[in-house]
Design a protein around this motif. Structure first.
Motif, PDB file in Angstrom:
ATOM      1  N   MET A 177       1.865  38.597  24.902  1.00  0.00           N
ATOM      2  CA  MET A 177       3.208  39.063  24.584  1.00  0.00           C
ATOM      3  C   MET A 177       3.192  39.908  23.312  1.00  0.00           C
ATOM      4  O   MET A 177       3.843  40.959  23.245  1.00  0.00           O
ATOM      5  CB  MET A 177       4.152  37.876  24.421  1.00  0.00           C
ATOM      6  N   ALA A 178       2.461  39.450  22.290  1.00  0.00           N
ATOM      7  CA  ALA A 178       2.358  40.236  21.063  1.00  0.00           C
ATOM      8  C   ALA A 178       1.708  41.593  21.346  1.00  0.00           C
ATOM      9  O   ALA A 178       2.152  42.632  20.834  1.00  0.00           O
ATOM     10  CB  ALA A 178       1.555  39.468  20.015  1.00  0.00           C
ATOM     11  N   GLU A 179       0.667  41.591  22.172  1.00  0.00           N
ATOM     12  CA  GLU A 179       0.003  42.851  22.533  1.00  0.00           C
ATOM     13  C   GLU A 179       0.960  43.788  23.259  1.00  0.00           C
ATOM     14  O   GLU A 179       0.919  45.002  23.050  1.00  0.00           O
ATOM     15  CB  GLU A 179      -1.223  42.565  23.404  1.00  0.00           C
ATOM     16  N   ASN A 180       1.815  43.242  24.106  1.00  0.00           N
ATOM     17  CA  ASN A 180       2.792  44.060  24.827  1.00  0.00           C
ATOM     18  C   ASN A 180       3.750  44.777  23.881  1.00  0.00           C
ATOM     19  O   ASN A 180       4.318  45.818  24.222  1.00  0.00           O
ATOM     20  CB  ASN A 180       3.588  43.197  25.806  1.00  0.00           C
ATOM     21  N   LEU A 181       3.924  44.210  22.681  1.00  0.00           N
ATOM     22  CA  LEU A 181       4.792  44.820  21.674  1.00  0.00           C
ATOM     23  C   LEU A 181       4.038  45.787  20.768  1.00  0.00           C
ATOM     24  O   LEU A 181       4.614  46.341  19.834  1.00  0.00           O
ATOM     25  CB  LEU A 181       5.443  43.715  20.825  1.00  0.00           C
ATOM     26  N   GLY A 182       2.746  45.972  21.036  1.00  0.00           N
ATOM     27  CA  GLY A 182       1.946  46.893  20.238  1.00  0.00           C
ATOM     28  C   GLY A 182       1.249  46.253  19.061  1.00  0.00           C
ATOM     29  O   GLY A 182       0.652  46.951  18.226  1.00  0.00           O
ATOM     30  N   ILE A 183       1.310  44.931  18.962  1.00  0.00           N
ATOM     31  CA  ILE A 183       0.658  44.207  17.862  1.00  0.00           C
ATOM     32  C   ILE A 183      -0.773  43.887  18.265  1.00  0.00           C
ATOM     33  O   ILE A 183      -1.029  43.418  19.387  1.00  0.00           O
ATOM     34  CB  ILE A 183       1.412  42.900  17.557  1.00  0.00           C
ATOM     35  N   ARG A 184      -1.706  44.123  17.382  1.00  0.00           N
ATOM     36  CA  ARG A 184      -3.084  43.710  17.614  1.00  0.00           C
ATOM     37  C   ARG A 184      -3.124  42.184  17.554  1.00  0.00           C
ATOM     38  O   ARG A 184      -2.672  41.585  16.574  1.00  0.00           O
ATOM     39  CB  ARG A 184      -3.970  44.323  16.538  1.00  0.00           C
ATOM     40  N   ALA A 185      -3.645  41.541  18.594  1.00  0.00           N
ATOM     41  CA  ALA A 185      -3.556  40.085  18.667  1.00  0.00           C
ATOM     42  C   ALA A 185      -4.873  39.477  19.134  1.00  0.00           C
ATOM     43  O   ALA A 185      -5.613  40.082  19.916  1.00  0.00           O
ATOM     44  CB  ALA A 185      -2.428  39.676  19.609  1.00  0.00           C
ATOM     45  N   TYR A 186      -5.139  38.270  18.636  1.00  0.00           N
ATOM     46  CA  TYR A 186      -6.372  37.552  18.960  1.00  0.00           C
ATOM     47  C   TYR A 186      -6.045  36.121  19.362  1.00  0.00           C
ATOM     48  O   TYR A 186      -5.188  35.479  18.757  1.00  0.00           O
ATOM     49  CB  TYR A 186      -7.314  37.507  17.757  1.00  0.00           C
ATOM     50  N   GLN A 187      -6.777  35.630  20.356  1.00  0.00           N
ATOM     51  CA  GLN A 187      -6.666  34.218  20.694  1.00  0.00           C
ATOM     52  C   GLN A 187      -7.606  33.415  19.807  1.00  0.00           C
ATOM     53  O   GLN A 187      -8.803  33.714  19.732  1.00  0.00           O
ATOM     54  CB  GLN A 187      -7.011  33.967  22.165  1.00  0.00           C
ATOM     55  N   HIS A 188      -7.063  32.429  19.139  1.00  0.00           N
ATOM     56  CA  HIS A 188      -7.880  31.527  18.318  1.00  0.00           C
ATOM     57  C   HIS A 188      -8.580  30.538  19.233  1.00  0.00           C
ATOM     58  O   HIS A 188      -7.927  29.780  19.950  1.00  0.00           O
ATOM     59  CB  HIS A 188      -6.999  30.786  17.311  1.00  0.00           C
ATOM     60  N   THR A 189      -9.902  30.540  19.207  1.00  0.00           N
ATOM     61  CA  THR A 189     -10.676  29.585  20.001  1.00  0.00           C
ATOM     62  C   THR A 189     -11.581  28.709  19.137  1.00  0.00           C
ATOM     63  O   THR A 189     -11.999  27.649  19.588  1.00  0.00           O
ATOM     64  CB  THR A 189     -11.537  30.305  21.051  1.00  0.00           C
TER      65      THR A 189
END
Length: 207
Positions: A177-189
């Motif tokens: 969802m954040a990526e869809n807004l143009g925000i660079r996003a990462y999943q914390h694993t």
């Protein structure tokens, strides 16, 4: 946009820094401890918890619906104490981030879904003010992830464009969802993976 233009790091809390405040594992443990029907509790929880997380009802009102809808052989305060006790610091990340923040060059803001009493307890108990410059909590802003409005509000408060922000969450749906807004996003694993990403961001900003 150059990496040096990055200014804001948005973080989820539960699943990265702390355990989830009142997740399904905690509810199952509560059912065993207090002699409750887990399926019944879970069904009522799923019906109303979102209403609690956007601040429309209090924790006591949530409990009136989910737990104290019939006479119980335990008292409300004991059950609330159990709920609060489920919040625990996850290994490594929080302590490291508090220290890293001191000279990272970023503002760090939380975006989290949490009911007010739990949110206030977790901020106070784990000294989250040492980690975050601001809190965009669902209970305060009356919307919750995955509503895109909560990220848009966060960017408005930070006075930042999507390209100036990076978002971390353990749930891939919220990352998308954040990526869809143009925000660079990462999943914390893992701590090590997120630590490397953060140090890379810091080095790129400085260079």
């Amino acid at each position: 946009m150059r990496q040096s233009d990055l200014r804001i790091l948005f973080f989820d809390v539960g699943g990265i820094l702390l355990t989830n405040g009142w997740g399904h594992e905690s509810r199952r443990e509560a059912a065993e401890k207090f002699g409750l029907d887990y399926q019944e509790v879970n069904e009522l929880h799923n019906f109303i918890f979102n209403v609690y997380e956007i601040g429309s009802i209090t924790l006591d009102q949530y409990l009136d619906t989910v737990i104290f809808n019939q006479p119980r052989d335990f008292v409300r305060e004991d059950f609330k104490d159990f709920i609060f006790s489920q919040s625990k610091e996850l290994p490594d990340m929080l302590a490291w981030l508090k220290e890293w923040k001191k000279d990272c060059g970023f503002r760090i803001i939380s975006i989290n879904n949490e009911g007010k009493e739990l949110n206030d307890y977790r901020v106070r108990k784990f000294k989250l003010h040492e980690c975050f410059d601001a809190f965009i909590s669902s209970c305060e802003v009356k919307m919750r992830k995955p509503d895109p409005g909560i990220w848009q509000l966060a960017m408005g408060i930070a006075q930042a464009t999507p390209e100036q922000c990076v978002y971390f969450d353990d749930r891939i749906m919220f990352v998308r969802m954040a990526e869809n807004l143009g925000i660079r996003a990462y999943q914390h694993t893992s701590f090590e993976k997120t630590k490397k990403i953060l140090n890379d961001l810091k080095n790129e900003k400085l260079n």
